[in-house]
Design a protein around this motif. Sequence first.
Motif, PDB file in Angstrom:
ATOM      1  N   VAL A 318       1.058  -1.253  -0.231  1.00 58.10           N
ATOM      2  CA  VAL A 318      -0.128   0.177  -0.084  1.00 58.10           C
ATOM      3  C   VAL A 318       0.912   0.946  -0.199  1.00 58.10           C
ATOM      4  O   VAL A 318       0.309   1.757  -0.617  1.00 58.10           O
ATOM      5  N   TRP A 321       2.570   2.331  -3.302  1.00 55.14           N
ATOM      6  CA  TRP A 321       1.315   3.068  -4.176  1.00 55.14           C
ATOM      7  C   TRP A 321       1.064   4.261  -3.770  1.00 55.14           C
ATOM      8  O   TRP A 321       0.615   5.244  -4.944  1.00 55.14           O
ATOM      9  N   ARG A 322       0.571   4.079  -2.747  1.00 51.74           N
ATOM     10  CA  ARG A 322       0.443   5.335  -1.812  1.00 51.74           C
ATOM     11  C   ARG A 322       1.428   7.347  -2.632  1.00 51.74           C
ATOM     12  O   ARG A 322       0.677   7.948  -2.620  1.00 51.74           O
ATOM     13  N   LEU A 535      -5.576   0.895   0.206  1.00 47.98           N
ATOM     14  CA  LEU A 535      -5.835   2.525  -0.593  1.00 47.98           C
ATOM     15  C   LEU A 535      -7.065   3.303   0.044  1.00 47.98           C
ATOM     16  O   LEU A 535      -7.521   4.462   0.005  1.00 47.98           O
TER      17      LEU A 535
END
Length: 578
Positions: A318, A321-322, A535
């Motif tokens: 996570v 990609w954050r 997300l």
Amino acid sequence: MIRFLLSASALASILTVTACGQPAVVEAPVADTPDQSQTRPAMVAAANPLAVEAGLAALRAGGDAVDAAIAVQSVLGLVEPQSSGLGGGAFMLYFDAQTGELTAYDGRETAPASASPELFLDENGEPLSFYDAVFSGHSVGAPGAVAMLALAHGDHGELDWADGFDAAIELAEEGFAVSPRLQSFIAGMAPRSPIDEWPASRAYFYLEDGSPLPVGYQLSNPAYADSARAIAADWHNLYSGPLAEAIVDAVQAEPRPGGLTTSDLAGYQALRREAICRPYRQWTVCGMPPPASGGVTVNEILGLIEPYDMAATGPETVEGWRRFIEASRLAYADRDAYIADPDFVTVPAEGLLADVYITARSNLVTGTMATPHVTAGTPAGIGAPGLDATPDSPGTSHFVIVDNDGDVVSMTTTVESVFGSHRMAGGFFLNNQLTDFSRIPVDADGQAIPNAPQAGKRPRSSMSPTIVFDAEGNFVLATGSPGGSSIIAYTAKTLVGMLDWGLTPQQAIDLPNVVAHGDIVRVEDGMPTDVLAGLQGLGFTLDANRGEISGIHIVRRLEDGSLIGGADPRREGVALQP
């Protein structure tokens, strides 16, 4: 036009001179000339096997990467006409391994002399609908891909200019099998456009009973062969004479005729520009300068995540990609606000990539929850311009070529929307590139929009042909993609995947695409469900489990000098060696 020079001995100074991203003149010594008796491995990665084979044939014949690019482009325009062609434009990065020189070639279309900021407003001063704008003569700019390739060939070509069109002429005359992807777009043409207004398009793609051509249909195009033959004899034949007159006739035809003239075509000029280069960790990432937005925006995304240990996160976390999402949102906001044709407006490329600005924006990536709303920053004291209103469409293709001398082409080529304006001349489709301008010249507050139409202006592009070098100035990889404004996200994803997450080109291509352009984040099928849930838990608004239209092609050189490539499975490409 002064070119941007790269060589092993001058790279350190280049990094300091251009760390802000502004094109700069670097008087670098020429790199050592390699032993010409030792050929290096070569590769072509493109969106159609027939185009790849044409490029490989040029390399086998002793051609340079530019010679192969001409062959690839001329075949793509025939077999993948939904994406690019003789009637479109392109951007190309060319790296000369013998001299260490990197050149950015601008073949972007230009607006005709008749264009004004009100180009896409109706009689009531309201913006035309997207499709009314696309399927009109107003959308067609003077095409630039052919002139750009001719400019690059004059600089670097080894084979005769005409040789680059042999494969396309043969295929056009003998016919080629309609591919599944091409057939899907043909079948979708009629519901999406007033196809009956363009009998040439209908006659080319539909059978007498009105049904679309089936997969595998052997499609010939004698008119394309004639056009390619004329251009092979002299590239100026696209810009003057009978072919130019046919283009103008198609543009000026009813309904909604445009203002392109033979004078506009004759006056078109491809340009050499200076690449946008910026350090990223131990590499240097180079892309196209404005009016392309890719070089600035991709480098800004990378700059914003550079302070963070992306390698520790990996592509299934996570947090990884954050960071990518937040950096993308910030960079896209800046791109939308500031990037346009630098010959007409002030583009703060230097300010957007300056260390002080990148550091300030990067601090916005530190949070643990999604930023509710992202806006453009204020680089180098530039006031915020008008809020843009520019749509993007996916009629584009990207290819990479590395030749036996180690020279590299990374080229993105386009007609803008699928089949461009849907108007044909000489057996090829004409672009609708001018719809890459904002359809409104000022925003609701009356602020002028930098990317508004203007006579002779080049519309902003999202194309992002990219070449990466190591600390000694050696070629590492080349990447890029089609996909409208999503090109930037697709390309940045591959760079993070390879440089931070240690993926191969194919693995980086295969990663789910994540496009964070605004407050809604598009996430492609294939993202782990725990990442999606994480997300969403951070407050991101996701449009998840969807398809994407990337067409990424990559070639990477390994430490032993060998090449590996990758081709996007979302399209029909391959990456092959001679």
